[in-house]
Motif scaffolding. Structure first.
Motif, mmCIF file in Angstrom:
data_model
loop_
_atom_site.group_PDB
_atom_site.id
_atom_site.type_symbol
_atom_site.label_atom_id
_atom_site.label_comp_id
_atom_site.label_asym_id
_atom_site.label_seq_id
_atom_site.Cartn_x
_atom_site.Cartn_y
_atom_site.Cartn_z
ATOM 1 N N ARG A 1 5.217 0.164 -5.617
ATOM 2 C CA ARG A 1 5.580 -1.118 -6.223
ATOM 3 C C ARG A 1 5.000 -1.287 -7.618
ATOM 4 N NH1 ARG A 1 4.800 -5.221 -2.542
ATOM 5 N NH2 ARG A 1 5.502 -6.570 -4.175
ATOM 6 N N GLU A 2 4.003 -0.489 -7.982
ATOM 7 C CA GLU A 2 3.398 -0.587 -9.306
ATOM 8 C C GLU A 2 3.958 0.445 -10.283
ATOM 9 O OE1 GLU A 2 -0.810 -0.317 -8.645
ATOM 10 O OE2 GLU A 2 -0.863 -2.178 -7.493
ATOM 11 N N LEU A 3 4.781 1.356 -9.787
ATOM 12 C CA LEU A 3 5.361 2.386 -10.640
ATOM 13 C C LEU A 3 6.502 1.793 -11.462
ATOM 14 C CD1 LEU A 3 5.225 5.482 -11.201
ATOM 15 C CD2 LEU A 3 7.117 5.690 -9.576
ATOM 16 N N SER A 4 6.457 2.007 -12.767
ATOM 17 C CA SER A 4 7.500 1.470 -13.641
ATOM 18 C C SER A 4 8.364 2.605 -14.185
ATOM 19 C CB SER A 4 6.871 0.709 -14.811
ATOM 20 O OG SER A 4 6.219 1.620 -15.680
ATOM 21 N N ALA A 5 9.502 2.241 -14.721
ATOM 22 C CA ALA A 5 10.378 3.220 -15.360
ATOM 23 C C ALA A 5 9.653 3.869 -16.535
ATOM 24 C CB ALA A 5 11.667 2.544 -15.820
ATOM 25 N N GLU A 6 8.846 3.108 -17.231
ATOM 26 C CA GLU A 6 8.077 3.650 -18.353
ATOM 27 C C GLU A 6 7.095 4.716 -17.870
ATOM 28 O OE1 GLU A 6 4.723 2.003 -21.379
ATOM 29 O OE2 GLU A 6 6.550 0.799 -21.204
ATOM 30 N N ASP A 7 6.455 4.481 -16.721
ATOM 31 C CA ASP A 7 5.547 5.478 -16.155
ATOM 32 C C ASP A 7 6.282 6.787 -15.872
ATOM 33 O OD1 ASP A 7 3.434 3.628 -16.099
ATOM 34 O OD2 ASP A 7 3.891 3.011 -14.041
ATOM 35 N N VAL A 8 7.464 6.676 -15.300
ATOM 36 C CA VAL A 8 8.261 7.864 -14.974
ATOM 37 C C VAL A 8 8.708 8.564 -16.246
ATOM 38 C CG1 VAL A 8 10.357 8.702 -13.849
ATOM 39 C CG2 VAL A 8 8.978 6.930 -12.743
ATOM 40 N N ILE B 1 4.500 14.870 -6.153
ATOM 41 C CA ILE B 1 3.389 14.394 -5.313
ATOM 42 C C ILE B 1 2.032 14.601 -5.980
ATOM 43 C CG2 ILE B 1 2.228 14.687 -3.096
ATOM 44 C CD1 ILE B 1 5.080 15.039 -1.876
ATOM 45 N N PRO B 2 1.745 15.761 -6.584
ATOM 46 C CA PRO B 2 0.437 15.908 -7.223
ATOM 47 C C PRO B 2 0.214 14.970 -8.411
ATOM 48 C CG PRO B 2 1.438 18.061 -6.904
ATOM 49 C CD PRO B 2 2.486 17.027 -6.592
ATOM 50 N N ASN B 3 1.286 14.614 -9.110
ATOM 51 C CA ASN B 3 1.138 13.810 -10.330
ATOM 52 C C ASN B 3 1.320 12.314 -10.129
ATOM 53 O OD1 ASN B 3 0.745 15.899 -12.470
ATOM 54 N ND2 ASN B 3 2.594 16.670 -11.509
ATOM 55 N N LEU B 4 2.221 11.931 -9.259
ATOM 56 C CA LEU B 4 2.510 10.505 -9.061
ATOM 57 C C LEU B 4 2.255 10.040 -7.627
ATOM 58 C CD1 LEU B 4 5.903 10.261 -10.995
ATOM 59 C CD2 LEU B 4 3.641 9.577 -11.805
ATOM 60 N N GLY B 5 1.967 10.961 -6.742
ATOM 61 C CA GLY B 5 1.905 10.669 -5.307
ATOM 62 C C GLY B 5 0.943 9.581 -4.886
ATOM 63 N N LYS B 6 -0.167 9.444 -5.573
ATOM 64 C CA LYS B 6 -1.164 8.439 -5.170
ATOM 65 C C LYS B 6 -0.879 7.048 -5.731
ATOM 66 C CE LYS B 6 -4.808 11.778 -4.458
ATOM 67 N NZ LYS B 6 -6.130 12.257 -4.855
ATOM 68 N N LYS C 1 0.813 -1.213 0.000
ATOM 69 C CA LYS C 1 0.000 0.000 0.000
ATOM 70 C C LYS C 1 0.851 1.270 0.000
ATOM 71 C CE LYS C 1 -3.624 -2.353 2.522
ATOM 72 N NZ LYS C 1 -4.367 -2.446 3.764
ATOM 73 N N TYR C 2 2.159 1.140 0.042
ATOM 74 C CA TYR C 2 3.083 2.268 0.130
ATOM 75 C C TYR C 2 3.043 3.058 -1.171
ATOM 76 C CZ TYR C 2 7.487 4.446 1.793
ATOM 77 O OH TYR C 2 8.449 5.315 2.246
ATOM 78 N N THR C 3 2.773 4.344 -1.073
ATOM 79 C CA THR C 3 2.625 5.167 -2.270
ATOM 80 C C THR C 3 3.902 5.940 -2.599
ATOM 81 O OG1 THR C 3 1.834 7.115 -1.073
ATOM 82 C CG2 THR C 3 0.162 5.495 -1.791
ATOM 83 N N VAL C 4 3.945 6.438 -3.813
ATOM 84 C CA VAL C 4 5.057 7.283 -4.243
ATOM 85 C C VAL C 4 5.134 8.513 -3.342
ATOM 86 C CG1 VAL C 4 5.938 8.728 -6.127
ATOM 87 C CG2 VAL C 4 4.966 6.475 -6.629
ATOM 88 N N GLY C 5 3.977 9.088 -3.030
ATOM 89 C CA GLY C 5 3.943 10.263 -2.168
ATOM 90 C C GLY C 5 4.536 9.992 -0.799
#
Length: 104
Positions: free
Chosen positions: A77-84, A68-73, A33-37
């Motif tokens: 663990r689901e964030l990929s290099a492609e997403d970034v 935080i406003p764009n990727l924070g939520k 459940k750990y978020t980027v934010g």
């Protein structure tokens, strides 16, 4: 001691393996459940020891305005290099890329 429960032994074992992998990767408890934010906020709070105060201020501002406003939520663990890459490409059309040249 870590525990996991599920409808089957196989599912419970898979959950335990995931928890062990998270610990090995240095992710906090409850990493699913750990978020980027949360990760960015923790890094800003604890990962900048010894940095110049202006650098810390700059990082906090960039995080608050762009990350935080764009990727924070998103779950970390689901964030990929492609997403970034996609996020950065979109952001580059809106702001100067000089903003991201932190070590220049």
């Amino acid at each position: 001691m870590k525990t996991a429960s599920a409808k089957s032994n196989t599912d419970a074992k898979d959950k335990l393996k995931e928890q062990i992998r998270d610990l090995d990767d240095g992710l906090p408890t409850g990493a699913a459940k750990y978020t980027v934010g949360e990760a960015v906020t923790n890094w800003l709070a604890f990962g900048l020891a010894g940095r110049d105060p202006e650098t810390v201020k700059n990082y906090r501002n960039l995080a608050a305005i762009h990350i935080i406003p764009n990727l924070g939520k998103r779950k970390l663990r689901e964030l990929s290099a492609e997403d970034v890459d996609e996020w950065l490409a979109d952001l580059a059309t809106k702001v100067s890329t000089r903003v991201y040249c932190i070590r220049c």
